[in-house]
Design a protein around this motif. Structure first.
Motif, PDB file in Angstrom:
ATOM      1  N   ALA A  27       0.844  -1.195   0.000  1.00 51.71           N
ATOM      2  CA  ALA A  27       0.000   0.000   0.000  1.00 51.71           C
ATOM      3  C   ALA A  27       0.878   1.243   0.000  1.00 51.71           C
ATOM      4  O   ALA A  27       1.936   1.259   0.624  1.00 51.71           O
ATOM      5  N   GLN A  28       0.404   2.276  -0.684  1.00 50.08           N
ATOM      6  CA  GLN A  28       1.121   3.540  -0.713  1.00 50.08           C
ATOM      7  C   GLN A  28       0.120   4.678  -0.586  1.00 50.08           C
ATOM      8  O   GLN A  28      -0.883   4.715  -1.302  1.00 50.08           O
ATOM      9  N   GLY A  29       0.397   5.605   0.340  1.00 49.85           N
ATOM     10  CA  GLY A  29      -0.458   6.782   0.494  1.00 49.85           C
ATOM     11  C   GLY A  29      -0.335   7.660  -0.740  1.00 49.85           C
ATOM     12  O   GLY A  29       0.776   7.885  -1.228  1.00 49.85           O
ATOM     13  N   ILE A  30      -1.472   8.139  -1.269  1.00 49.11           N
ATOM     14  CA  ILE A  30      -1.404   8.949  -2.488  1.00 49.11           C
ATOM     15  C   ILE A  30      -1.926  10.366  -2.315  1.00 49.11           C
ATOM     16  O   ILE A  30      -1.504  11.261  -3.037  1.00 49.11           O
ATOM     17  N   GLU A  31      -2.861  10.581  -1.395  1.00 53.18           N
ATOM     18  CA  GLU A  31      -3.457  11.910  -1.332  1.00 53.18           C
ATOM     19  C   GLU A  31      -4.185  12.130  -0.012  1.00 53.18           C
ATOM     20  O   GLU A  31      -4.677  11.188   0.598  1.00 53.18           O
ATOM     21  N   VAL A  32      -4.248  13.397   0.376  1.00 56.43           N
ATOM     22  CA  VAL A  32      -5.103  13.808   1.490  1.00 56.43           C
ATOM     23  C   VAL A  32      -6.132  14.756   0.903  1.00 56.43           C
ATOM     24  O   VAL A  32      -5.784  15.784   0.324  1.00 56.43           O
ATOM     25  N   ILE A  33      -7.401  14.377   1.007  1.00 58.47           N
ATOM     26  CA  ILE A  33      -8.495  15.208   0.494  1.00 58.47           C
ATOM     27  C   ILE A  33      -8.975  16.092   1.643  1.00 58.47           C
ATOM     28  O   ILE A  33      -9.368  15.585   2.690  1.00 58.47           O
ATOM     29  N   ARG A  34      -8.910  17.394   1.448  1.00 57.48           N
ATOM     30  CA  ARG A  34      -9.478  18.319   2.440  1.00 57.48           C
ATOM     31  C   ARG A  34     -10.978  18.322   2.236  1.00 57.48           C
ATOM     32  O   ARG A  34     -11.461  18.633   1.157  1.00 57.48           O
ATOM     33  N   ARG A  35     -11.715  17.975   3.269  1.00 53.83           N
ATOM     34  CA  ARG A  35     -13.166  17.840   3.140  1.00 53.83           C
ATOM     35  C   ARG A  35     -13.828  19.196   2.932  1.00 53.83           C
ATOM     36  O   ARG A  35     -13.533  20.147   3.637  1.00 53.83           O
ATOM     37  N   LYS A  36     -14.712  19.253   1.938  1.00 57.74           N
ATOM     38  CA  LYS A  36     -15.485  20.465   1.661  1.00 57.74           C
ATOM     39  C   LYS A  36     -16.962  20.144   1.826  1.00 57.74           C
ATOM     40  O   LYS A  36     -17.632  20.664   2.683  1.00 57.74           O
ATOM     41  N   SER A  37     -17.449  19.257   0.963  1.00 56.38           N
ATOM     42  CA  SER A  37     -18.838  18.799   1.047  1.00 56.38           C
ATOM     43  C   SER A  37     -18.836  17.325   0.673  1.00 56.38           C
ATOM     44  O   SER A  37     -17.910  16.844   0.022  1.00 56.38           O
TER      45      SER A  37
END
Length: 137
Positions: A27-37
């Motif tokens: 497994a490899q971390g790819i992204e952090v999504i900043r929550r909006k909606s």
């Protein structure tokens, strides 16, 4: 070939995302999504599912230390249903107890500064959740 699996660490502010290699070994971390909606979160997850040709989603499932399911767990179950219904992919709820703490500890041991840790801890937690799932297969 198994196909790629996506690991998701759902938080109130951020969503950590990881993917496996095509063979489902690492497994490899790819992204952090900043929550909006919810709509924007789902849209971005959909883009990543498409980009990485994901076949299955593993969603970190926060249980209480005694194994019971609290409000966060119930919220995660609802999100799992939303993912399943939206993308028509299998969604596995995976016990994530201590995954964020393990990610935080790894970053501290690697001497990563606090402000930088905040940016990557969620995708590392997602990678730990996914790696634990892959190892169980």
């Amino acid at each position: 070939m198994i196909g790629r699996i996506m690991g998701v660490d759902l938080g109130d502010v951020r969503i950590g995302v990881a993917v496996s290699d095509p063979l489902g070994m690492s497994a490899q971390g790819i992204e952090v999504i900043r929550r909006k909606s919810e709509a924007e979160d789902i849209k971005r997850i959909g883009e990543l599912l498409h980009q990485y040709e994901v076949q299955k989603i593993v969603l970190g499932f926060p249980k209480n230390m005694n194994g019971t399911i609290g409000p966060r767990g119930e919220m995660t179950q609802q999100f799992a249903t939303l993912l399943k219904d939206t993308f028509q992919l299998p969604v596995v709820l995976w016990d994530e107890r201590l995954s964020t703490m393990a990610a935080e500890r790894m970053l501290i041991e690697a001497d990563v500064r606090r402000d930088k840790r905040k940016q990557v801890v969620d995708k590392m937690a997602a990678a730990i959740i996914l790696q634990n799932y892959l190892d169980s297969l």
